[in-house]
Design a protein around this motif. Structure first.
Motif, PDB file in Angstrom:
ATOM      1  N   ASN A 158       0.832  -1.200   0.000  1.00 26.29           N
ATOM      2  CA  ASN A 158       0.000   0.000   0.000  1.00 26.29           C
ATOM      3  C   ASN A 158       0.866   1.249   0.000  1.00 26.29           C
ATOM      4  O   ASN A 158       0.432   2.325  -0.451  1.00 26.29           O
ATOM      5  CB  ASN A 158      -0.925   0.018   1.219  1.00 26.29           C
ATOM      6  CG  ASN A 158      -2.284  -0.585   0.939  1.00 26.29           C
ATOM      7  OD1 ASN A 158      -3.274  -0.257   1.576  1.00 26.29           O
ATOM      8  ND2 ASN A 158      -2.336  -1.486  -0.028  1.00 26.29           N
TER       9      ASN A 158
ATOM     10  N   LEU B 212      -6.085  -7.095  -8.445  1.00 25.56           N
ATOM     11  CA  LEU B 212      -7.475  -7.321  -8.019  1.00 25.56           C
ATOM     12  C   LEU B 212      -8.268  -8.127  -9.040  1.00 25.56           C
ATOM     13  O   LEU B 212      -9.473  -8.327  -8.876  1.00 25.56           O
ATOM     14  CB  LEU B 212      -8.195  -5.989  -7.778  1.00 25.56           C
ATOM     15  CG  LEU B 212      -7.833  -5.233  -6.497  1.00 25.56           C
ATOM     16  CD1 LEU B 212      -8.659  -3.958  -6.385  1.00 25.56           C
ATOM     17  CD2 LEU B 212      -8.050  -6.109  -5.262  1.00 25.56           C
TER      18      LEU B 212
ATOM     19  N   LYS C 281      -5.368  -0.373  -4.122  1.00 27.10           N
ATOM     20  CA  LYS C 281      -4.027  -0.967  -4.085  1.00 27.10           C
ATOM     21  C   LYS C 281      -3.978  -2.058  -3.028  1.00 27.10           C
ATOM     22  O   LYS C 281      -4.395  -1.855  -1.895  1.00 27.10           O
ATOM     23  CB  LYS C 281      -2.983   0.112  -3.765  1.00 27.10           C
ATOM     24  CG  LYS C 281      -1.558  -0.411  -3.721  1.00 27.10           C
ATOM     25  CD  LYS C 281      -1.062  -0.763  -5.121  1.00 27.10           C
ATOM     26  CE  LYS C 281       0.167  -1.657  -5.051  1.00 27.10           C
ATOM     27  NZ  LYS C 281      -0.154  -3.045  -4.655  1.00 27.10           N
ATOM     28  N   THR C 282      -3.457  -3.201  -3.425  1.00 25.70           N
ATOM     29  CA  THR C 282      -3.292  -4.330  -2.518  1.00 25.70           C
ATOM     30  C   THR C 282      -1.935  -4.259  -1.821  1.00 25.70           C
ATOM     31  O   THR C 282      -1.044  -3.512  -2.223  1.00 25.70           O
ATOM     32  CB  THR C 282      -3.371  -5.650  -3.292  1.00 25.70           C
ATOM     33  OG1 THR C 282      -2.361  -5.624  -4.335  1.00 25.70           O
ATOM     34  CG2 THR C 282      -4.733  -5.825  -3.938  1.00 25.70           C
TER      35      THR C 282
ATOM     36  N   LEU D 264      -5.448  -3.056   1.965  1.00 26.27           N
ATOM     37  CA  LEU D 264      -6.182  -2.655   0.767  1.00 26.27           C
ATOM     38  C   LEU D 264      -6.678  -1.227   0.988  1.00 26.27           C
ATOM     39  O   LEU D 264      -7.379  -0.950   1.959  1.00 26.27           O
ATOM     40  CB  LEU D 264      -7.365  -3.585   0.504  1.00 26.27           C
ATOM     41  CG  LEU D 264      -8.128  -3.343  -0.807  1.00 26.27           C
ATOM     42  CD1 LEU D 264      -7.277  -3.768  -1.998  1.00 26.27           C
ATOM     43  CD2 LEU D 264      -9.451  -4.109  -0.817  1.00 26.27           C
TER      44      LEU D 264
ATOM     45  N   ARG E 148      -7.675 -11.819   3.798  1.00 26.26           N
ATOM     46  CA  ARG E 148      -8.075 -11.115   2.582  1.00 26.26           C
ATOM     47  C   ARG E 148      -9.577 -11.252   2.341  1.00 26.26           C
ATOM     48  O   ARG E 148     -10.243 -10.304   1.920  1.00 26.26           O
ATOM     49  CB  ARG E 148      -7.277 -11.667   1.398  1.00 26.26           C
ATOM     50  CG  ARG E 148      -7.418 -10.888   0.103  1.00 26.26           C
ATOM     51  CD  ARG E 148      -6.531 -11.481  -0.960  1.00 26.26           C
ATOM     52  NE  ARG E 148      -5.135 -11.148  -0.741  1.00 26.26           N
ATOM     53  CZ  ARG E 148      -4.121 -11.978  -0.966  1.00 26.26           C
ATOM     54  NH1 ARG E 148      -4.353 -13.210  -1.383  1.00 26.26           N
ATOM     55  NH2 ARG E 148      -2.881 -11.585  -0.764  1.00 26.26           N
TER      56      ARG E 148
ATOM     57  N   ASP F  26     -12.351  -8.283   2.052  1.00 26.34           N
ATOM     58  CA  ASP F  26     -13.266  -8.188   0.916  1.00 26.34           C
ATOM     59  C   ASP F  26     -14.724  -8.122   1.371  1.00 26.34           C
ATOM     60  O   ASP F  26     -15.556  -7.435   0.752  1.00 26.34           O
ATOM     61  CB  ASP F  26     -13.053  -9.373  -0.027  1.00 26.34           C
ATOM     62  CG  ASP F  26     -11.704  -9.322  -0.737  1.00 26.34           C
ATOM     63  OD1 ASP F  26     -10.946  -8.367  -0.480  1.00 26.34           O
ATOM     64  OD2 ASP F  26     -11.402 -10.237  -1.530  1.00 26.34           O
TER      65      ASP F  26
END
Length: 487
Positions: free
Chosen positions: A90, A416, A432-433, A442, A471, A475
């Motif tokens: 990030n 993504l 951005k991951t 994220l 993750r 999400d």
């Protein structure tokens, strides 16, 4: 088809991929389940997000979250948003925001060849991360067009970028992996080269095939690998010894399986460039005499040059694919905006420019401590608030649309592409991951269908849970944000 393995990482083809860092997240990522709730009031958001992060399996990790409307500083949700977290990739959001503001969308990085008389040519590298063998061929052809068929002396000037070629705070496993390739005045083929491991008959060592035969002479191989029967697991672990000249290959591949492609970081970028350029010159029938690596000197008449794509394209590679090398090169490119004090490295100057640029965007300098440009260092510390301030600040600038367009799109592109598919977030999140062991992040923008555009940052640290589990929870939170509505 070949399997691709980064040096220093073990990939268990029948097991779990070890996540050290994430230059580019791949497929096979669980997507957030589509929730049955189709809408949620902003006043209910806190309860909904808390229900995700307060699950017992996340009790030992640290969560930092900030969600705000893009147009205002009103906080819709906050959890430790002003506390420091290891940001992982990030951090590239900060480096690229500064680069776009300071250098401009049309900025290009130039590699030049100067003629200093008496058959002496000087190549000046300026840290172009996109330079490849194709550009070397262009340079050689330009020399030939100038009637040069013989070079008495070629000087490789590496003085443009000063300092360590790898960040001293990076971990050893990162330095010997392709995603931790060295950054210097000369970056060629992203400063990595490749070899293949080919299975043989059962019981035999894997065959080592060099993609670049010239690099084979630079290494001594200790091959402790073996070919096994087809019902056995496959894994390969390649490590570089501290000497920097020995590669140790361990592991096994099944007989008749596809070769495994391994990317290795070069040890000395200057001499790697020289070896490749010598080969290129020979293909153009230009003979080369003495070669020399030198820092500084007089540049007279430029007779050949190549340039990188514009910064707008470099940003795409940096953010879409989370390219560490590109981010570090852009950090050093920022050093041209400020005079360097004696003994100060290009990266240090670049970090000062990043700080000044972010401050102009409205980012509180107390919200971050940076030691590199990519987020590969665990000494980087950033608050979720810093990312939200950056995302909002640059959105107000004339080039904010380019910045946003460089970000991966949920379910569609970049890191993504394999996430959020068939969820309400698909196509409306640009973010951005970031991934390191124990770190998942994220941060980005979200165009909520029934709410105003949002900016958010979610960072998880010190988690013992598998990356895929963390993750998926992130999400879920993002999907909740897509369902916001005014009540």
């Amino acid at each position: 088809m070949t399997r691709k393995i980064s040096l220093g990482l073990m990939l268990l083809f029948v097991g779990t991929q070890i996540g050290v860092t994430q230059p580019a997240a791949k497929a096979q990522i669980p997507v957030a389940p589509t929730t049955t709730t189709k809408s949620i009031c902003s006043t209910q958001l806190g309860i909904a997000i808390d229900a995700v992060i307060n699950r017992p399996l996340f009790s030992r990790g640290r969560w930092g979250i900030l969600v705000q409307p893009l147009s205002t500083g009103q906080t819709l949700y906050s959890r430790d948003a002003q506390k420091y977290f290891t940001p992982a990739s990030n951090l590239k959001l900060l480096t690229t925001a500064a680069a776009l503001q300071q250098l401009g969308a049309n900025f290009r990085i130039r590699t030049s060849i100067y003629q200093n008389g008496n058959g002496v040519l000087r190549v000046v590298g300026r840290g172009d991360p996109s330079l490849s063998d194709t550009q070397l061929q262009t340079l050689a052809q330009q020399l030939k067009q100038k009637g040069i068929t013989q070079i008495q002396r070629l000087i490789v000037d590496d003085s443009y970028i000063q300092g360590d070629i790898v960040n001293p705070t990076w971990q050893w496993e990162d330095v010997q992996s392709d995603y931790g390739a060295p950054v210097s005045s000369f970056i060629l083929n992203q400063n990595i080269f490749s070899l293949k491991l080919v299975p043989q008959a059962v019981g035999k060592s894997l065959q080592v095939l060099w993609i670049d035969a010239g690099e084979a002479k630079q290494w001594r191989i200790i091959n402790q690998s073996v070919t096994v029967a087809q019902n056995q697991p496959s894994y390969v672990n390649v490590t570089r010894e501290l000497s920097g000249t020995v590669l140790r290959i361990k592991g096994q591949l099944t007989t008749n399986s596809e070769p495994s492609l391994i990317d290795l970081p070069v040890v000395d970028p200057d001499y790697y460039f020289l070896r490749r350029f010598r080969t290129t010159l020979a293909t153009e029938k230009i003979t080369l005499g003495q070669t020399l690596v030198e820092s500084g000197g007089v540049n007279q008449q430029e007779i050949a040059f190549v340039e990188s794509p514009p910064l707008s394209e470099l940003l795409m590679e940096t953010l879409q694919n989370s390219n560490n090398l590109y981010a570090e090169a852009l950090l050093r490119a920022l050093a041209v905006k400020k005079p360097r004090v004696k003994n100060q490295t290009s990266a240090d100057v670049g970090l000062e420019v990043v700080k000044a640029s972010l401050t102009k965007l409205g980012v509180d300098p107390a919200n971050y401590i940076l030691v590199d440009g990519s987020g590969l260092s665990r000494r980087d510390l950033v608050t979720p608030e810093a990312f939200v301030q950056t995302l909002r600040g640059i959105a107000r600038t004339p080039t904010g649309y380019l910045y946003r367009a460089s970000l991966p799109v949920a379910g569609k592109s970049g890191t993504l592409k394999g996430r959020f598919q068939d969820t309400p977030a698909e196509g409306i999140v640009q973010a951005k991951t970031g991934t390191l062991t124990g770190v998942v992040s994220l941060s980005g923008y979200l165009n909520a269908p029934k709410y105003e555009p949002l900016v958010f940052s979610i960072i998880v640290n010190q988690s013992e849970q598998p990356t895929t589990v963390v993750r998926q929870a992130i999400d879920e939170i993002v999907v909740l944000l897509t369902q916001l509505q005014h009540c």
